[in-house]
Design a protein around this motif. Sequence first.
Motif, short mmCIF file in Angstrom:
data_model
loop_
_atom_site.label_atom_id
_atom_site.label_comp_id
_atom_site.label_asym_id
_atom_site.label_seq_id
_atom_site.Cartn_x
_atom_site.Cartn_y
_atom_site.Cartn_z
N PHE A 247 -9.88 0.83 -2.55
CA PHE A 247 -9.76 2.01 -1.71
C PHE A 247 -9.73 3.25 -2.59
CE2 PHE A 247 -5.36 0.73 -2.51
CZ PHE A 247 -4.75 1.92 -2.85
N TYR B 286 0.38 8.46 -1.24
CA TYR B 286 -0.79 7.90 -0.56
C TYR B 286 -1.07 6.48 -1.03
CZ TYR B 286 -5.71 7.21 0.67
OH TYR B 286 -6.89 6.71 1.16
N GLN B 287 -0.97 6.24 -2.34
CA GLN B 287 -1.20 4.91 -2.88
C GLN B 287 -0.18 3.91 -2.34
OE1 GLN B 287 -1.56 4.78 -7.16
NE2 GLN B 287 -0.70 2.72 -7.27
N MET C 268 -0.96 3.10 1.35
CA MET C 268 -2.12 2.22 1.50
C MET C 268 -1.77 0.78 1.15
SD MET C 268 -4.89 3.61 2.67
CE MET C 268 -6.06 2.38 2.13
N SER D 234 0.30 -0.70 3.94
CA SER D 234 -0.51 -1.01 5.13
C SER D 234 -1.34 -2.27 4.91
CB SER D 234 -1.41 0.18 5.46
OG SER D 234 -0.65 1.35 5.72
N LEU D 235 -1.90 -2.43 3.72
CA LEU D 235 -2.68 -3.63 3.43
C LEU D 235 -1.80 -4.88 3.46
CD1 LEU D 235 -4.92 -2.30 0.51
CD2 LEU D 235 -5.68 -2.94 2.80
N ASP E 188 -3.18 -6.99 -1.72
CA ASP E 188 -2.51 -5.75 -2.10
C ASP E 188 -2.08 -5.76 -3.56
OD1 ASP E 188 -0.62 -7.74 -1.69
OD2 ASP E 188 0.96 -6.32 -1.13
#
Length: 377
Positions: free
Chosen positions: A90, A110-111, A114, A117-118, A125
Motif C-alpha cells: 500500500f 496512516y501506516q 492501514m 485495517s488489514l 499485515d
Amino acid sequence: MATSMAAALAASLPAPQAAPAPSAPTYEAIPASMAQVIDIEAEIPITSVQLDAMVVSKIIKHAKEAPGSSAHGLLLGLDLDGTLEVSNSFPLPHHSNDEDEKSVKGVARYQAAMLRSLKEVQADDSVIGFYQGMTLGSFFNQTLVDTQAIHQEQLRHGGIVIVHDISQTARGNASFRAFRLTRAFLDAYKKSNFSATSLIDHRLTFSTILEEVPLKIRTNALVSSFLGTLSETSVPPAAQTNPALATSSAAIPPSYSRLNLGIANTPRNLELIVEALDNYKTEEGNLAYLHRQIAREKAKADAYVAKRKEENASRVAAGLAPLPEEDVSRLFKIPPEPSRLESMLLLGRIDAYGKSLEETASTGLVKMYAAKGNAGN
C-alpha cells in the motif's frame, strides 16, 4: 457456647480440597518435512524475492500517479524457505517537507491505521520492506539508505527495498529490482563512521553499499485472464448486423514501441550526469577544505607540544621543575574527520546514470542503424 458452635460447624464442613494444578500446555512438534520450510527463528537466509503480479500493478499505478519520483510505500508478506514472498502493498502519503515533525507523525498514524485495517480483514499485515519509484537509476540517496537501515534493524531478515524504474516502464519495460544494505556498510552506519580509515577497514565503495537480491514475479490465473481480456478486441452489437460499423475497441491499443528509437530520455540523462558530477566536485571541494582545516589545527597542536617539550628540557637543565602537561584537545579544537558517505552516494548515482545511458544509447543506436538500412532500400 458460641465458640463451641463455630467449632462444630467448622468440623461438619467438608475438608477443603487443594485446587488441581493446571496442566502444562502441549504443543505438537513441527513435522520434519515442514521444519525446513517454516522458519520460526529466522535462521534461513533470504536468497530470493517473489513479487506477486497484483503488487506489480499497484506499484506501477502508484508510480504513474505520483508526482515525479516520489512514489513509495510498504511491502507486506512473509518469508518461506529462504524466499521473501511479497503478497500485498500500500502507498504512503507524500509530503513536500519530509523533515516536518507533523508530516512524519501523520505518515506514522496512516501506516498504523492501514496495518490495523488489514489485520481486521485477516489480510497479510507483516511489513517486510518498502518500495521506491525512481527515474533513470537515481536511487542512491540518503533517504533510501536511512529507511532501509531502520528496516534491517527491526524487521525479520532485515527486509528489502524494491526499486521501480519509472523511465523504463514508460518505454514498455517494467523494471523491478530488490536490494538490501551489505553487512559491512551496516557496521559502519551503526558506528556513524564513514571516514577514510573506516572505508578502508570495511572495504567500502559505492558498489558495496547495496547488494541485489534475485527477484521473480509470480502471476496467477486471474491476472493472466484479466490481461487477456484487455488485449482482446471486442465487436459492438451494432457491428454484428452492419460490418461497416465494425471497429477495433481493444482496451490496450496496438503498440508501436518498436518504431520508437528510444532516445527521448538521452538529453535528460546527460543533464542528470552533469548535475551529479557538479555535486560530486562540490562535495570533494568541501572535503578538501575540511582536511586542510584539520591539518592546520593539528600543526598548531604539534607545534605547541614541541615548544612545551623544549621549555621543559630547558627548565630541567636549569634545575627547575618542568611545567605540567596540558590537554591539547582543550586548547585546540581539532574537527573530526569528515564523512565520505555523501561522496559515495554521488558516485553510485553517477554510475547508475551512466549504466542507464549506456542501455538507452546502445538500443537506440541499433535501431537507428536498422532504420538507416531500411531507408536505403
